[in-house]
Design a protein around this motif. Structure first.
Motif, PDB file in Angstrom:
ATOM      1  N   ASN A  20      -1.648  -4.781  -9.306  1.00  0.00           N
ATOM      2  CA  ASN A  20      -0.245  -4.613  -8.944  1.00  0.00           C
ATOM      3  C   ASN A  20      -0.090  -3.774  -7.684  1.00  0.00           C
ATOM      4  OD1 ASN A  20       2.809  -4.434  -9.575  1.00  0.00           O
ATOM      5  ND2 ASN A  20       2.186  -2.286  -9.502  1.00  0.00           N
ATOM      6  N   PHE A  21      -0.872  -2.701  -7.569  1.00  0.00           N
ATOM      7  CA  PHE A  21      -0.683  -1.772  -6.456  1.00  0.00           C
ATOM      8  C   PHE A  21      -1.148  -2.345  -5.122  1.00  0.00           C
ATOM      9  CE2 PHE A  21      -0.678   2.271  -4.177  1.00  0.00           C
ATOM     10  CZ  PHE A  21       0.421   2.905  -4.756  1.00  0.00           C
ATOM     11  N   SER A  22      -1.909  -3.414  -5.172  1.00  0.00           N
ATOM     12  CA  SER A  22      -2.413  -4.010  -3.929  1.00  0.00           C
ATOM     13  C   SER A  22      -1.278  -4.489  -3.022  1.00  0.00           C
ATOM     14  CB  SER A  22      -3.350  -5.181  -4.247  1.00  0.00           C
ATOM     15  OG  SER A  22      -2.647  -6.221  -4.915  1.00  0.00           O
ATOM     16  N   LYS A  23      -0.090  -4.714  -3.583  1.00  0.00           N
ATOM     17  CA  LYS A  23       1.029  -5.186  -2.756  1.00  0.00           C
ATOM     18  C   LYS A  23       1.649  -4.065  -1.929  1.00  0.00           C
ATOM     19  CE  LYS A  23       4.298  -4.714  -6.605  1.00  0.00           C
ATOM     20  NZ  LYS A  23       5.003  -5.452  -7.664  1.00  0.00           N
ATOM     21  N   PHE A  24       1.351  -2.794  -2.294  1.00  0.00           N
ATOM     22  CA  PHE A  24       1.910  -1.675  -1.540  1.00  0.00           C
ATOM     23  C   PHE A  24       0.968  -1.333  -0.388  1.00  0.00           C
ATOM     24  CE2 PHE A  24       3.546  -0.976  -5.935  1.00  0.00           C
ATOM     25  CZ  PHE A  24       4.883  -1.243  -5.655  1.00  0.00           C
ATOM     26  N   THR A  25       0.968  -2.211   0.599  1.00  0.00           N
ATOM     27  CA  THR A  25       0.008  -2.097   1.700  1.00  0.00           C
ATOM     28  C   THR A  25       0.263  -0.887   2.587  1.00  0.00           C
ATOM     29  OG1 THR A  25       1.410  -3.601   2.998  1.00  0.00           O
ATOM     30  CG2 THR A  25      -0.417  -4.576   1.734  1.00  0.00           C
ATOM     31  N   ALA A  48       8.689  -1.386  -9.859  1.00  0.00           N
ATOM     32  CA  ALA A  48       8.639  -0.314  -8.871  1.00  0.00           C
ATOM     33  C   ALA A  48       9.771   0.680  -9.064  1.00  0.00           C
ATOM     34  CB  ALA A  48       8.700  -0.896  -7.458  1.00  0.00           C
ATOM     35  N   CYS A  49       9.427   1.951  -9.022  1.00  0.00           N
ATOM     36  CA  CYS A  49      10.390   3.047  -9.152  1.00  0.00           C
ATOM     37  C   CYS A  49      11.095   3.033 -10.505  1.00  0.00           C
ATOM     38  CB  CYS A  49      11.409   3.027  -8.014  1.00  0.00           C
ATOM     39  SG  CYS A  49      10.676   2.910  -6.377  1.00  0.00           S
ATOM     40  N   PHE A  50      10.471   2.385 -11.488  1.00  0.00           N
ATOM     41  CA  PHE A  50      11.033   2.255 -12.838  1.00  0.00           C
ATOM     42  C   PHE A  50      12.423   1.617 -12.816  1.00  0.00           C
ATOM     43  CE2 PHE A  50       7.943   5.703 -13.129  1.00  0.00           C
ATOM     44  CZ  PHE A  50       7.189   5.303 -14.217  1.00  0.00           C
ATOM     45  N   GLY A  51      12.646   0.731 -11.857  1.00  0.00           N
ATOM     46  CA  GLY A  51      13.953   0.082 -11.786  1.00  0.00           C
ATOM     47  C   GLY A  51      13.996  -1.031 -10.770  1.00  0.00           C
ATOM     48  N   SER A  52      12.907  -1.765 -10.607  1.00  0.00           N
ATOM     49  CA  SER A  52      12.817  -2.800  -9.578  1.00  0.00           C
ATOM     50  C   SER A  52      13.972  -3.811  -9.600  1.00  0.00           C
ATOM     51  CB  SER A  52      11.485  -3.552  -9.698  1.00  0.00           C
ATOM     52  OG  SER A  52      11.389  -4.572  -8.743  1.00  0.00           O
ATOM     53  N   PRO A  53      14.466  -4.242 -10.779  1.00  0.00           N
ATOM     54  CA  PRO A  53      15.545  -5.238 -10.780  1.00  0.00           C
ATOM     55  C   PRO A  53      16.822  -4.760 -10.102  1.00  0.00           C
ATOM     56  CG  PRO A  53      14.521  -5.102 -12.939  1.00  0.00           C
ATOM     57  CD  PRO A  53      13.998  -3.952 -12.142  1.00  0.00           C
ATOM     58  N   PHE A  54      16.923  -3.451  -9.870  1.00  0.00           N
ATOM     59  CA  PHE A  54      18.175  -2.909  -9.339  1.00  0.00           C
ATOM     60  C   PHE A  54      17.997  -2.311  -7.941  1.00  0.00           C
ATOM     61  CE2 PHE A  54      17.518  -1.724 -13.900  1.00  0.00           C
ATOM     62  CZ  PHE A  54      18.119  -2.853 -14.428  1.00  0.00           C
ATOM     63  N   PRO A 113      17.806  -3.009  -4.126  1.00  0.00           N
ATOM     64  CA  PRO A 113      17.975  -3.960  -3.017  1.00  0.00           C
ATOM     65  C   PRO A 113      17.043  -3.645  -1.839  1.00  0.00           C
ATOM     66  CG  PRO A 113      20.096  -3.067  -3.740  1.00  0.00           C
ATOM     67  CD  PRO A 113      19.023  -2.225  -4.347  1.00  0.00           C
ATOM     68  N   LEU A 114      16.696  -2.371  -1.647  1.00  0.00           N
ATOM     69  CA  LEU A 114      15.870  -1.964  -0.518  1.00  0.00           C
ATOM     70  C   LEU A 114      14.392  -1.980  -0.914  1.00  0.00           C
ATOM     71  CD1 LEU A 114      18.017   1.104   0.653  1.00  0.00           C
ATOM     72  CD2 LEU A 114      18.246  -1.298   1.324  1.00  0.00           C
ATOM     73  N   PRO A 115      13.468  -1.946   0.050  1.00  0.00           N
ATOM     74  CA  PRO A 115      12.040  -1.896  -0.287  1.00  0.00           C
ATOM     75  C   PRO A 115      11.721  -0.677  -1.136  1.00  0.00           C
ATOM     76  CG  PRO A 115      12.341  -2.422   2.034  1.00  0.00           C
ATOM     77  CD  PRO A 115      13.696  -2.041   1.506  1.00  0.00           C
ATOM     78  N   PRO A 116      10.866  -0.804  -2.155  1.00  0.00           N
ATOM     79  CA  PRO A 116      10.531   0.327  -3.024  1.00  0.00           C
ATOM     80  C   PRO A 116      10.024   1.551  -2.267  1.00  0.00           C
ATOM     81  CG  PRO A 116       9.712  -1.707  -3.970  1.00  0.00           C
ATOM     82  CD  PRO A 116      10.222  -2.053  -2.615  1.00  0.00           C
TER      83      PRO A 116
END
Length: 529
Positions: free
Chosen positions: A509-514, A392-398, A400-403
């Protein structure tokens, strides 16, 4: 502000009988060589190896769950939690361990080139070469700034200290622990220097949104007319390479903030991948590797000590850390205006995404939240060949907040500043990984140049009926047949199957962005199975 506990900890470490604070580059190089931590290459750069940890260890990264951040963090597989008691115990063990060392190396500086939004930091290192790395990657203070420096976040790096998972509550001997309440980052069990850099970026991704500033995992440069471009993408997609443009001024290669005043670099240096580096293809990066730089896991010729950038016997994730000052055409200080063009980079190993496509705002939000690429070998421990991944946001590992927090901020800024957004595939063409070939860098540069110059704003396009993307039919300097992926494949049925499979991965993958709107959800691939 620094907590009382952090202030006491800092004072305790500073009482070490041989603490070396903000040593000059030549002094650090002398220390590295005398301590046998690395060797001097023919380029003048120090060359060090990192043992079995040649990439980040995301499964060993934790955020301390406490009353200050518990309600804000997006807890889960990315942001794993560790309790305060376990952190405190390990912190005491590590500081006691460091006190027994002959020397400690200490750096004071900043993260953030905008004086209004920078974070004063300090880094304590067991290794001199890690301290040189910190000096190259973070922003060095002037003499006056050093006198007045008051750290607001502390990094403690003890690579030879190994945790006991059964006792310390970690997953392995390696640990990267971030206490946002105590403002301390504790790193141990790994010699990979990138953990130092990325842990501070994670902190900035927590702090900056609270000030209305969007932190971004992207590179940035500016043209002669003042036009600013951002390049988003995970490691290995080409952020560093493509932002190092001889005709544009570099703002930074990896981490930026977008404030009401414009773009600012979070770092003071670059951490470039070196695999297959050549002076012909990437002259700015090649020439930046000189005295004061750090080469990581690069093999040297035994007799000449010339770097062999094609040798991947240690890892494909070979790296060079160098100061921005090593590049001639940079913006100094590293700040600029609002971006005219935003480019999302992906290295698609399926070979089915178009090499370039112009995105609507809704498509931009969809692909920003998706953050698709193929994770390349060596970037993380255990990855030996490309793997499809969504970050997410081309930087999910970094993050801390929700994408959604970062995506909403980006969407607002695209609206406010009318930025054009493109999706650029630097991955495979003519077939998937193992069959096709990596897109020619010269073609990618030509496509990006056309996007930056506005040459693609009104050009004829063709719709990709699987991904729903508008593909330019002509780009100067690029063969027309390269632009439409299907045309580059010999086996058209194999192409169709690969493309449809990737489209379904996007949907899954996008299904998690409810919370995403229906408009954004419908901006994804047309093919839905």
């Amino acid at each position: 502000m620094k907590t009382k506990e952090e202030a006491l900890l800092t004072q305790d470490l500073l009482t070490h009988h041989h603490i070396q604070t903000n040593l000059a580059v030549p002094q650090l190089v002398e220390k590295i060589l005398s301590r046998n931590e690395g060797v001097l290459s023919a380029t003048g750069a120090v060359c060090a190896t990192t043992g079995k940890y040649t990439g980040r260890s995301p499964n060993d990264k934790y955020i301390v769950r406490d009353d200050a951040c518990e309600q804000l963090i997006d807890w889960g597989d990315v942001n794993q939690s560790i309790d305060e008691a376990s952190f405190d115990k390990l912190l005491k063990k590590v500081t006691a361990y460091l006190h027994d060392k002959d020397e400690l190396f200490h750096f004071r500086g900043f993260a953030g080139s905008d004086p209004n939004h920078r974070l004063p930091i300090e880094v304590f290192n067991e290794y001199a070469w890690h301290n040189l790395f910190a000096r190259q990657l973070f922003i060095n203070p002037t003499d006056e700034e050093l006198k007045a420096h008051q750290s607001e976040f502390t990094v403690i790096s003890a690579p030879t200290y190994k945790a006991n998972p059964a006792v310390d509550g970690t997953d392995s001997e390696t640990f990267i622990l971030i206490s946002l309440k105590k403002r301390i980052i504790l790193i141990g069990g790994t010699e990979y220097a990138g953990e130092i850099k990325k842990s501070i970026f994670s902190v900035m991704n927590y702090l900056l949104p609270q000030k209305g500033i969007l932190p971004m995992h992207c590179s940035a440069n500016v043209g002669q007319e003042g036009d600013v471009a951002l390049f988003f993408g995970l490691s290995g997609t080409g952020k560093t390479t493509l932002s190092a443009d001889p005709y544009r001024l570099l703002i930074g290669d990896d981490e930026h903030g977008w404030s009401p005043n414009g773009i600012f670099n979070i770092e003071g240096g670059c951490y470039a991948k070196c695999i297959n580096l050549s002076q012909k293809k990437e002259p700015q990066i090649y020439n930046a590797i000189r005295f004061g730089s750090v080469l990581e896991n690069v093999i040297l010729n035994e007799s000449s000590r010339e770097p062999d950038y094609e040798d991947t016997s240690l890892t494909e994730n070979t790296r060079a850390a160098y100061s921005l000052e090593n590049i001639d055409n940079i913006v100094s200080p590293s700040v600029a205006g609002h971006p005219n063009t935003i480019i999302f980079l992906t290295a698609d190993a399926s070979g089915t995404l178009p090499p370039i496509s112009k995105l609507t705002k809704e498509q931009a939000m969809y692909h920003f939240l998706s953050g698709y690429t193929s994770k390349l070998a060596g970037t993380e421990r255990g990855v030996t060949q490309p793997q499809a991944t969504f970050s997410a946001c081309f930087g999910s590992p970094f993050l801390p907040l929700p994408p959604s927090r970062y995506a909403e901020m980006l969407g607002e800024k695209i609206d406010q500043y009318h930025s054009n957004v493109f999706l650029v595939n630097t991955g495979w063409t003519g077939g998937s990984y193992g069959v096709g070939k990596r897109m020619k860098l010269s073609y990618t540069r030509a496509m990006i140049h056309a996007a930056l110059e506005g040459e693609l704003n009104h050009i004829e396009t063709v719709m990709d009926h699987i991904f729903g993307l508008e593909i330019p039919m002509h780009v100067p300097g690029v063969p027309d047949e390269v632009l439409v992926p299907k045309n580059t494949w010999t086996d058209k049925e194999a192409y169709k199957m690969e493309a449809q499979a990737l489209a379904m991965k996007f949907h899954d993958n996008f299904s998690k962005f409810t919370h995403a709107s229906e408009t954004i959800r419908n901006a994804g691939p047309v093919y839905k199975g």
